[in-house]
Write an enzyme that holds these catalytic residues in place. Structure first.
Site, PDB file in Angstrom:
ATOM      1  N   ASP A  83      -1.145  -0.524   6.334  1.00 20.43           N
ATOM      2  CA  ASP A  83      -1.539   0.129   7.192  1.00 20.43           C
ATOM      3  C   ASP A  83      -3.039  -0.071   7.572  1.00 20.43           C
ATOM      4  OD1 ASP A  83      -2.193   3.195   7.646  1.00 20.43           O
ATOM      5  OD2 ASP A  83      -2.187   1.927   6.218  1.00 20.43           O
ATOM      6  N   ASP A 111      -6.779  -2.790   3.387  1.00 20.82           N
ATOM      7  CA  ASP A 111      -5.432  -3.871   3.120  1.00 20.82           C
ATOM      8  C   ASP A 111      -6.107  -4.794   3.649  1.00 20.82           C
ATOM      9  OD1 ASP A 111      -4.009  -1.489   1.923  1.00 20.82           O
ATOM     10  OD2 ASP A 111      -3.577  -0.837   3.602  1.00 20.82           O
ATOM     11  N   ASP A 113       0.796  -0.895   0.548  1.00 19.22           N
ATOM     12  CA  ASP A 113      -0.060  -0.219   0.004  1.00 19.22           C
ATOM     13  C   ASP A 113       1.274   1.240  -0.191  1.00 19.22           C
ATOM     14  OD1 ASP A 113      -2.363   2.270   0.484  1.00 19.22           O
ATOM     15  OD2 ASP A 113      -1.419   1.818   2.644  1.00 19.22           O
TER      16      ASP A 113
END
Length: 1182
Positions: free
Chosen positions: A860, A864, A425
């Site tokens: 985080d 995700d 990410d």
């Protein structure tokens, strides 16, 4: 009981609606399947409630109960093929076909099973203790007479009225009835549910908001009809029947178990769902089971050894049957000592086939020692200890957040050393997710002179000096000059700060811009009573940055009630701060589909205003076509901000007339009150009509800085041969520039951009129907992928693939995805922009299944989670977006930069240790089992073991078990410093050179060779010769003990040659195992012959006094180990592997010599194409 004056907070017009007679359509689901729950409030013992038999509130998270532990745990253990096989052979050991005693066969299995069961029991006991603590928490429950008493959570029933006080957890899923605020609102923290740290506002029905005292509940009665228990955290459909009123219920009234009451003195509520019916428990599904590739291959090795075991048993049985058949011919006996003329079925020449079958069973039992029974237990012990070392690594401890690394599972330790592709990410992972307001555009004019990290990287890329402006050291300079630092605000422009904006040509528009920032949000202010300083509790770092920026520029939001927002704002006319209160009428909340949020307010002049902020992709199309004076300038500024790596939002407003608002509010209330399945769609439809014909004000730009050490970390990972993909929801321009800033992209790298933002597609979208556009879009994406693949195939340069979310949706379709993957694999970097959470998970699955290599996902946020669970390894960043990613991860770290140490150091060590440990286990067991086979062949396949029963039993338990555990925990081929200095060392794991079939079979061959040396040297040295001065010849007891002694020495000395890094523990375990054998031989030989049998006094009386025994042991050990030592020396000298080259550099003191270090790095089979080092190399070749 009186509780004093209730606090005032009015939000009823926003979050709750008057009760009324519902339409049939609204409640058509109530009473139907899935919506059949009936709750009798304040009557938990109602006869109908008893008939429905609702679950109690006792929650059990343990895997076992006292009654189920033994059968369930045994079932779990014997599901493993190896354990089940040893159980069968253990049962057969009680029959006459057994070549050893039953107790010696059962004991090792019992030891292994017991050790594993004890581990399971301890883990489950810890879960039990947690359950006891949770179930015995106290909560106040209504007695029925207007008073409340404390009771344990486990005693709650559906329908109970409870009183929860500030900072307490909710004991069940509760319907909010009233609170300490007059309008019955309360704040809830849901971190335990979804990981989010921001507070949620909940609101009770007006019909129950007057229940403010304990005594008010004495005669309270209501019936709630609602949905059945389910796992949907954010939905709730129901209705309350109260005094002939039917009040629709929605998620705004539901307080979920394990969330916490915050900023509210107390609430009253009715228990709706208890125990395992609560939504949090319904969501408590087991994480996907993940096993490392090493462990999967180990299972194949076990099956291979089973195959070998059965083959040699079968061959031996055939030979035995043939020999037995020929034992008695014409009255002559070949093996007279077996008395074939008068024997049992086991040696009866007349029943040779039956004897062969029985021998097969005997041989299978005898050769069970080929299978390492203690391997699984040893590996579990090693992995747990490795995880402890990861958790306690001070170099992965983040002091600022006080968070260490945490290996949440130990199953994947070695997998960390084999990662081929990282899927990351961006926001909060590569960047800090700590937003700073740095620039904005109003009325076509750009403000803010700050220079971002991305702009600085772009300037370096172009070779131009930095533009005049604020650099990254601004805050340091401010600190030196005595200026206070404001987190979230890094705006520098003398035209705006210190109130100078009032002198700008469009001061009125700037005023509206700042006012919108101060009003359009859901932040909660907290005023320090001593200093008067206002801080904010916001749902996201972006929102916090906006209200802080408004405060710093003269519009201080300082108070929120349920119906108003209060601001200290700078007045244009007087130039002084004035207090203004805006009536807050509606909040149209942000979600990932709408990509915008709005508020409707009434100012003090009576004007109705809709204030809106959102993504440019949805805002520009909603602008009033007659109010586009500076749209083009704003678009240009937004693109410039995106180029600078900034996150942008568009701000706009609209004036409403009373009639329009009244009509909207009526429909909005109806949509919010609906309990139908399409409730959210109805709300979106109503708000869609309102958020149109907006007047553009400007755009904001906030910077999400790169985390410290990200470029260096990416450089190290790239040197290690790991490919890095970035999956982000940001705009393509932002993602590209972040890619340049962190060195995933570099100047000279050719970019393959796949996008549907082409003139042809845009033209089709305006005039054609959806089916035509879809077909054309897919063809366009397919053509771009095909063209890109041709470019990559026909060129040797480095390519970067960049694809947007729309294109990715087509690229992931079944008939396109393989072509897309081939293109992506051929590129040095891959960046997927505007990716949805589902697309992130699908891309991860495509890479994992398509390449067959180990994938690692790192993120985080809650968006995700799918990606982390889909990847072979999921790494959660414990950042500012809550803990949901961490809770779904396999390993959590505080910052992205720690990934290099986690992989390059711990991953490499764990992979090497586990691989070598498994190979060694198979080596030592094959060496042991093959000596049994050779002796049995020597004895005409009679099923006679070479060793005493207890020697065979304790081989894997005592004499060879501890050294491989020490290797698995402590061994290091090179130190952590050299692992990081020479990342190419990691490629040993990526290429799997330490656990491929060639290496495994070479270890097995070494075991066979060692067994042959031990057997034949001992046989030849001891056969038909006097063993001592008394002229005594060697019997089976002396031969077997001598062979066993040589075997213990060989396998333990083999471990000493295998280890790279000796510690005191390893010395104790290796040499202690050998010493333990001698001590055991003395002690066991001193026991009664009925116990020690062939080992009785064999060492003291026969072996120890005989020099032949000592010389033979030394000669056999040297002969068995010389080939391995010679091979290792030659390989190290002429064909060193990566770790061997680094060991040579260290030995010769050349680790700091650039020339030698570069020579080592050039041996990498994967040329580095991304990272700082690749950029430096590319620059030197230009």
């Amino acid at each position: 009981m009186a509780r004093g004056r209730r606090r005032k907070l009015h939000l009823s017009k926003i979050y709750t609606f008057a009760c009324g007679k519902p339409s049939v359509k609204d409640h058509e689901q109530i009473g139907q399947p899935g919506f059949s729950r009936v709750v009798f409030c304040n009557e938990p013992d109602h006869y109908e409630a008893k008939i429905r038999n609702y679950a109690d509130n006792y929650v059990r998270t343990t895997k076992y109960t006292i009654a189920s532990f033994l059968p369930k745990s045994l079932f779990e253990q014997f599901r493993r093929v190896a354990n089940f096989f040893f159980l069968v052979t253990g049962i057969l050991s009680f029959t006459d076909v057994a070549p050893y005693s039953a107790i010696s066969a059962i004991l090792p299995l019992t030891f292994v099973i017991a050790a594993t069961m004890v581990k399971e029991a301890v883990e489950d006991w810890h879960r039990k203790q947690q359950d006891i603590e949770v179930n015995n928490r106290k909560v106040k429950v209504h007695n029925g007479d207007g008073t409340f008493h404390d009771t344990e959570w486990r005693n709650l029933k559906v329908g109970d009225i409870v009183r929860v006080e500030k900072d307490q957890f909710f004991p069940a899923d509760i319907l909010l009835l009233s609170s300490s605020y007059e309008d019955a609102a309360c704040y809830v923290e849901t971190m335990n549910l979804d990981g989010e740290t921001n507070l949620k506002l909940k609101q009770a029905l007006e019909a129950t908001s007057s229940l403010s005292e304990d005594s008010d509940f004495q005669d309270f009665k209501a019936v709630i009809r609602c949905e059945d228990p389910n796992a949907h955290l954010y939905t709730f459909v129901g209705t309350m029947e109260l005094e002939e009123q039917h009040c629709p219920l929605n998620p705004q009234q539901l307080l979920l178990r394990d969330s916490k009451l915050r900023n509210t003195d107390y609430i009253y509520g009715a228990v709706i769902f208890t125990g395992h019916d609560t939504k949090v428990i319904q969501n408590s599904t087991d994480a996907p089971s993940k096993r490392s590739k090493v462990e999967k291959k180990m299972d194949k090795l076990i099956y291979f050894l089973f195959f070998v075991l059965f083959v040699i048993s079968f061959i031996g049985s055939i030979i035995f049957g043939i020999i037995t058949k020929d034992d008695l011919q014409n009255g002559r006996m070949k093996r007279w000592y077996l008395r074939p003329d008068d024997t049992t079925v086991f040696y009866d020449p007349k029943k040779a086939p039956i004897a062969a079958i029985l021998h097969f069973l005997t041989a299978v039992m005898l050769y069970t020692y080929f299978i390492p029974i203690s391997l699984y237990v040893s590996i579990e012990i090693v992995k747990v200890l490795q995880s402890i070392f990861i958790n306690q690594d001070i170099h992965m401890y983040d002091e600022e957040t006080d968070k260490p690394a945490h290996a949440r599972t130990s199953n994947l330790n070695e997998e960390l050393g084999q990662v081929n592709t990282i899927l990351s990410d961006k926001t909060g992972t590569l960047t800090c997710n700590s937003m700073e307001f740095i620039k904005f555009s109003v009325a076509g004019t750009a403000y803010g002179r700050g220079i971002t990290e991305v702009e600085r990287a772009m300037a370096k890329r172009k070779g131009s000096p930095l533009a005049n402006g604020v650099n990254s050291n601004d805050k340091a300079e401010d600190a030196k000059s005595g200026k206070s630092l404001v987190k979230g605000f890094n705006f520098k422009d003398e035209r705006i700060i210190n109130g100078n904006w009032v002198n700008e040509p469009h001061a009125d528009v700037i005023q509206g811009f700042l006012r919108l920032l101060a009003i359009c949000h859901t932040a909660i202010p907290e005023v320090d009573e001593e200093t008067g300083h206002v801080s904010y509790e916001a749902e996201s770092p972006d929102e916090a940055a906006f209200v802080i920026a408004a405060r710093e520029l003269g519009f201080e939001f300082y108070k929120r009630t349920q119906t108003s927002i209060s601001i200290h704002e700078l007045d244009l006319v007087s130039g002084k701060k004035v207090e203004r209160v805006y009536d807050l009428l509606n909040v149209l909340e942000f979600n990932s589909t709408r990509k915008r949020m709005s508020v409707i307010v009434r100012n003090q002049e009576g004007k109705l205003l809709l204030l809106c902020k959102g993504a440019d992709s949805v805002m520009f199309e909603r602008l009033d076509k007659n109010s586009l004076d500076f749209e083009e300038d704003t678009r240009n500024h937004v693109n410039q901000y995106a180029d600078a790596g900034l996150r942008t939002l568009i701000l706009a407003y609209r004036e409403l007339d009373e009639g329009e608002y009244v009509e909207f509010n009526k429909k909005f209330i109806e949509a919010k009150s609906s309990v139908s399945a399409d409730r959210e769609a109805l709300i979106d439809e109503v708000t869609e009509r309102m958020e149109r014909n907006l007047v553009l004000i400007g755009a904001t730009a906030v910077e999400d800085k790169l985390q410290h050490g990200v470029p260096d970390c990416i450089d190290k990972l790239a040197q290690a041969g790991i490919k890095i993909w970035v999956l982000t929801g940001d705009k393509m321009e932002t993602a590209i520039n972040i890619g340049f800033a962190c060195s995933l992209l570099r100047q000279g790298m050719k970019q393959i951009i796949i996008s549907l933002e082409t003139p042809d597609i845009k033209a089709l979208e305006k005039v054609e129907d959806k089916a035509v556009v879809t077909k054309a879009s897919k063809e366009c994406v397919l053509q771009q992928i095909t063209t890109g693949k041709t470019q990559v195939t026909g060129s040797s340069g480095a390519y970067a693939l960049i694809i947007d979310g729309k294109s990715l949706a087509y690229a992931l379709q079944d008939d396109v995805k393989n072509l897309f993957l081939e293109l992506a694999i051929g590129c040095a970097s891959v960046i997927c922009c505007r990716s949805s959470p589902k697309q992130k998970a699908l891309v991860t699955r495509l890479v994992k299944l398509g390449t067959g290599k180990t994938t690692l996902a790192i993120g985080d946020g809650a968006n995700d989670v799918g990606m982390l669970q889909e990847a072979d390894i999921g790494i959660g960043i414990s950042g500012v977006e809550g803990m949901q990613a961490v809770m779904s991860s396999d390993v959590s770290i505080a910052q992205f930069q720690y990934l290099q140490r986690l992989l390059l150091v711990h991953g490499h060590w764990c992979y090497r240790r586990i691989s070598t440990m498994i190979c060694y286990f198979f080596y030592k067991n094959i060496a042991f089992g093959f000596t049994l086979f050779l002796y049995e062949a020597h004895a005409a396949f009679s099923g006679q073991p070479a060793y005493n029963d207890w020697f065979m039993t304790f081989y894997n338990i005592f004499f060879t078990s501890l050294p491989p555990i020490a290797l698995g925990v402590f061994d290091q081929d090179v130190s952590a410093r050299f692992c990081l200095k020479f990342p190419l060392l990691y490629q040993e794991g990526v290429q799997n050179v330490l656990f491929n079939w060639r290496r495994i079979l070479s270890w097995m061959f070494n075991g066979v060779y060692s067994a042959m040396i031990i057997f034949f040297l001992c046989i030849r040295a001891l056969d038909s010769e006097a063993f001592n001065s008394g002229g005594k010849t060697v019997g089976r007891e002396i031969l077997g003990t001598t062979m066993y002694t040589c075997l213990i020495w060989v396998v333990n000395c083999q471990m000493a040659l295998t280890i790279n890094y000796f510690t005191l523990i390893q010395h104790i375990f290796i040499w202690g195992s050998i010493a333990l054998w001698y001590l055991f031989l003395i002690a066991f030989g001193a026991m009664s012959p009925s116990i020690s049998s062939t080992a009785y006094q064999v060492f003291v009386e026969a072996l120890a006094p005989a020099p032949t025994f000592w010389f033979l042991t030394l000669f056999v050990v040297i002969s068995a180990l010389v080939p391995f030592y010679a091979y290792s020396a030659l390989q190290m000298r002429f064909y060193p592997m990566y770790h061997g080259m680094i060991q040579w550099l260290r030995l010769e003191g050349q680790t700091d010599d650039p020339e030698y270090c570069n020579m080592v790095r050039q041996r990498s089979i994967r040329p580095q194409t991304v990272g700082v080092s690749a950029r430096r190399v590319a620059r030197t070749h230009r």
